[in-house]
Write an enzyme that holds these catalytic residues in place. Structure first.
Site, PDB file in Angstrom:
ATOM      1  N   TRP A  30       7.061  28.160  -4.232  1.00  0.00           N
ATOM      2  CA  TRP A  30       6.097  27.244  -3.633  1.00  0.00           C
ATOM      3  C   TRP A  30       4.833  28.064  -3.343  1.00  0.00           C
ATOM      4  O   TRP A  30       4.927  29.100  -2.660  1.00  0.00           O
ATOM      5  CB  TRP A  30       6.707  26.697  -2.337  1.00  0.00           C
ATOM      6  CG  TRP A  30       5.866  25.765  -1.550  1.00  0.00           C
ATOM      7  CD1 TRP A  30       5.168  24.692  -2.005  1.00  0.00           C
ATOM      8  CD2 TRP A  30       5.652  25.811  -0.126  1.00  0.00           C
ATOM      9  NE1 TRP A  30       4.539  24.057  -0.962  1.00  0.00           N
ATOM     10  CE2 TRP A  30       4.823  24.729   0.196  1.00  0.00           C
ATOM     11  CE3 TRP A  30       6.092  26.666   0.895  1.00  0.00           C
ATOM     12  CZ2 TRP A  30       4.416  24.464   1.505  1.00  0.00           C
ATOM     13  CZ3 TRP A  30       5.697  26.405   2.185  1.00  0.00           C
ATOM     14  CH2 TRP A  30       4.869  25.316   2.483  1.00  0.00           C
ATOM     15  N   LYS A  81      11.045  15.660   3.154  1.00  0.00           N
ATOM     16  CA  LYS A  81      11.553  15.049   1.921  1.00  0.00           C
ATOM     17  C   LYS A  81      12.816  14.241   2.209  1.00  0.00           C
ATOM     18  O   LYS A  81      12.913  13.078   1.817  1.00  0.00           O
ATOM     19  CB  LYS A  81      11.877  16.108   0.861  1.00  0.00           C
ATOM     20  CG  LYS A  81      10.816  17.156   0.652  1.00  0.00           C
ATOM     21  CD  LYS A  81       9.526  16.544   0.173  1.00  0.00           C
ATOM     22  CE  LYS A  81       8.398  17.560  -0.020  1.00  0.00           C
ATOM     23  NZ  LYS A  81       8.314  18.700   0.848  1.00  0.00           N
ATOM     24  N   ASP A  85      14.606  29.258   3.327  1.00  0.00           N
ATOM     25  CA  ASP A  85      13.726  28.090   3.390  1.00  0.00           C
ATOM     26  C   ASP A  85      14.467  26.886   2.815  1.00  0.00           C
ATOM     27  O   ASP A  85      14.827  26.880   1.633  1.00  0.00           O
ATOM     28  CB  ASP A  85      12.443  28.379   2.588  1.00  0.00           C
ATOM     29  CG  ASP A  85      11.419  27.265   2.732  1.00  0.00           C
ATOM     30  OD1 ASP A  85      11.612  26.376   3.590  1.00  0.00           O
ATOM     31  OD2 ASP A  85      10.424  27.278   1.980  1.00  0.00           O
TER      32      ASP A  85
HETATM   33  N1  PMP Z   1       9.162  25.078   1.544  1.00  0.00           N
HETATM   34  C1  PMP Z   1       9.158  24.638   0.290  1.00  0.00           C
HETATM   35  C2  PMP Z   1       9.939  25.382  -0.741  1.00  0.00           C
HETATM   36  C3  PMP Z   1       8.442  23.496  -0.054  1.00  0.00           C
HETATM   37  O1  PMP Z   1       8.458  23.073  -1.322  1.00  0.00           O
HETATM   38  C4  PMP Z   1       7.719  22.813   0.944  1.00  0.00           C
HETATM   39  C5  PMP Z   1       6.914  21.575   0.676  1.00  0.00           C
HETATM   40  N2  PMP Z   1       6.757  21.016  -0.351  1.00  0.00           N
HETATM   41  C6  PMP Z   1       7.755  23.296   2.247  1.00  0.00           C
HETATM   42  C7  PMP Z   1       8.483  24.438   2.515  1.00  0.00           C
HETATM   43  C8  PMP Z   1       7.001  22.643   3.378  1.00  0.00           C
HETATM   44  O2  PMP Z   1       7.298  21.355   3.619  1.00  0.00           O
HETATM   45  P1  PMP Z   1       6.524  20.441   4.667  1.00  0.00           P
HETATM   46  O3  PMP Z   1       5.865  19.385   3.881  1.00  0.00           O
HETATM   47  O4  PMP Z   1       7.587  19.954   5.569  1.00  0.00           O
HETATM   48  O5  PMP Z   1       5.541  21.310   5.397  1.00  0.00           O
END
Ligand code: PMP
Length: 392
Positions: free
Chosen positions: A127, A242, A207
């Protein structure tokens, strides 16, 4: 002073959203933005969340401050799903609410830095915000290859990174549904990773942003639990954005597992101080709604059903793409069926990605990442034909 600032390049995905919005072709396909979509292409509020929000409006008597740790009822209600039956590992785990998974990752990196970390090892691609957050905190990023060319996880690379990691270092791992590759470690690989981490002085940061979107809540927690059973301490960043569809409400939590229960308080006091200095307190609404889902049998069952239908739909899309492997030369779609979650990387070059956009109105990230959930019964055949056209 401010005119010294160098302009920063805009977020590539946000630029893609604008391009997609301006495209007037009716059959355009958006595989860019990372939100779940139903087979109608919509991202509706979960029914379980709607019901919880209605209850919340009736029940909530005050909006007075809660404190940097946020809604601890929310934080604790999630724990059995993540950590299993002994959800505190004998009193060694506690958490706090954060503004989304992003806030949790940020707080994890900040507290690691506070404790002396200078470097974070992570598999790439990842990410994109991981590296941005770490660099913003002046943490050095040590990258290793996450994936093999055949669509499996590169176990040797992660083991080598863990074994080479020193005392003031951390290792970041995606708990499940890897973003952007969809390539997760197998249970057997997690066993080896957990053993290597147990021998390593490095701090694991796990994560978990797509819990329940892979094979199920229990199965998707396998790696996290395996690691926590093996190591002395760890940080776990969690997102509900999500798996509860809360995106803009920014719902997340950071958990810490300490060596022993008496070690928790000093760590939590540091997390509180860092949160206080960053956002003071997390936004309340989304966490409260998730708590009201998890604490009511009817709403909880509804959520589990909604999560299952998302998971099944993602599986269906993956299997359809994998089955089209022989229609599309050179892209190697077959491994997509074994991969998990919302994302996959297609082996497309920049020209092919541009042609997909210009000639077929298919929008995807310049890296070749697609949001699997952007594909539906209505558009998947068109997408496969477009791939065959540009790849052939
Ligand atoms: N970690 C990963 C691997 C993600 O893909 C994402 C968001 N797409 C996040 C953390 C953060 O998510 P949030 O939208 O809850 O901030």
């Amino acid at each position: 002073m401010l005119d010294r600032l160098e302009p920063q390049s805009p977020d590539a995905l946000l630029a893609l959203i604008k391009l997609h919005a301006a495209d007037e072709r009716e059959d355009k396909i958006d595989l860019g933005v990372g939100v779940y979509r139903t087979d109608d292409g919509a991202t509706p509020v979960f029914k379980s969340i709607k019901a919880a929000e209605e209850a919340l409006i009736g029940e909530q008597q005050s909006k007075s401050y809660l404190g940097p740790e946020g809604d601890l009822g929310f934080v604790h209600s999630l724990m059995p799903y993540i950590f299993g039956k002994d959800a505190t590992m004998g009193g060694r785990i506690e958490g706090m609410q954060t503004p989304g998974g992003t806030g949790a990752v940020r707080l994890a990196a900040a507290v690691a830095k506070h404790a002396g970390a200078t470097r974070i090892h992570m598999g790439t691609p990842s990410w994109p915000n991981h590296a941005q957050i770490f660099r913003d905190l002046d943490l050095e990023v040590a990258a290793f290859d996450h994936a093999n060319a055949d669509g499996t996880a590169n176990l040797e690379a992660v083991l080598e990174a863990i074994r080479g990691a020193g005392e003031n270092e951390a290792v970041l791992l995606h708990g499940c549904c890897h973003n952007p590759t969809g390539i997760d470690y197998t249970p057997a690989q997690w066993v080896e990773i957990a053993e290597a981490l147990a021998e390593s002085p490095a701090l694991p940061i796990l994560d978990v942003a797509y819990h329940g979107l892979g094979h199920g809540l229990e199965q998707d927690a396998y790696g996290v639990r395996r690691v926590l059973n093996a190591v002395d301490e760890a940080l776990i960043a969690y997102s509900c954005d999500k798996n509860f569809g809360m995106y803009r409400d920014r719902v997340g939590a950071l958990y810490v597992m300490a060596k022993n229960s008496s070690g928790l308080d000093p760590i939590l006091s540091n997390l509180n101080a860092l949160a206080r200095a960053s956002w003071s307190m997390p936004p309340d609404h989304g966490g409260a709604a998730v708590r009201l889902v998890l604490r009511d049998d009817t709403r909880r069952q509804q959520w589990l059903d909604e999560l299952e239908s998302m998971r099944n739909r993602l599986r269906w899309v993956r299997e359809r793409l994998a089955a089209a492997d022989n229609q599309v030369s050179g892209l190697d779609l077959a491994p997509l069926a074994e991969q998990n979650g919302m994302f996959a990387m297609l082996k497309l070059d920049k020209d092919q990605i541009a042609r997909l956009r210009e000639e077929h109105a298919v929008y995807m990230a310049g890296s070749g990442r697609i949001n699997v959930a952007g594909l539906t019964k209505g558009n998947i055949d068109k997408f496969i034909a477009a791939l065959a056209d540009v790849a052939g």
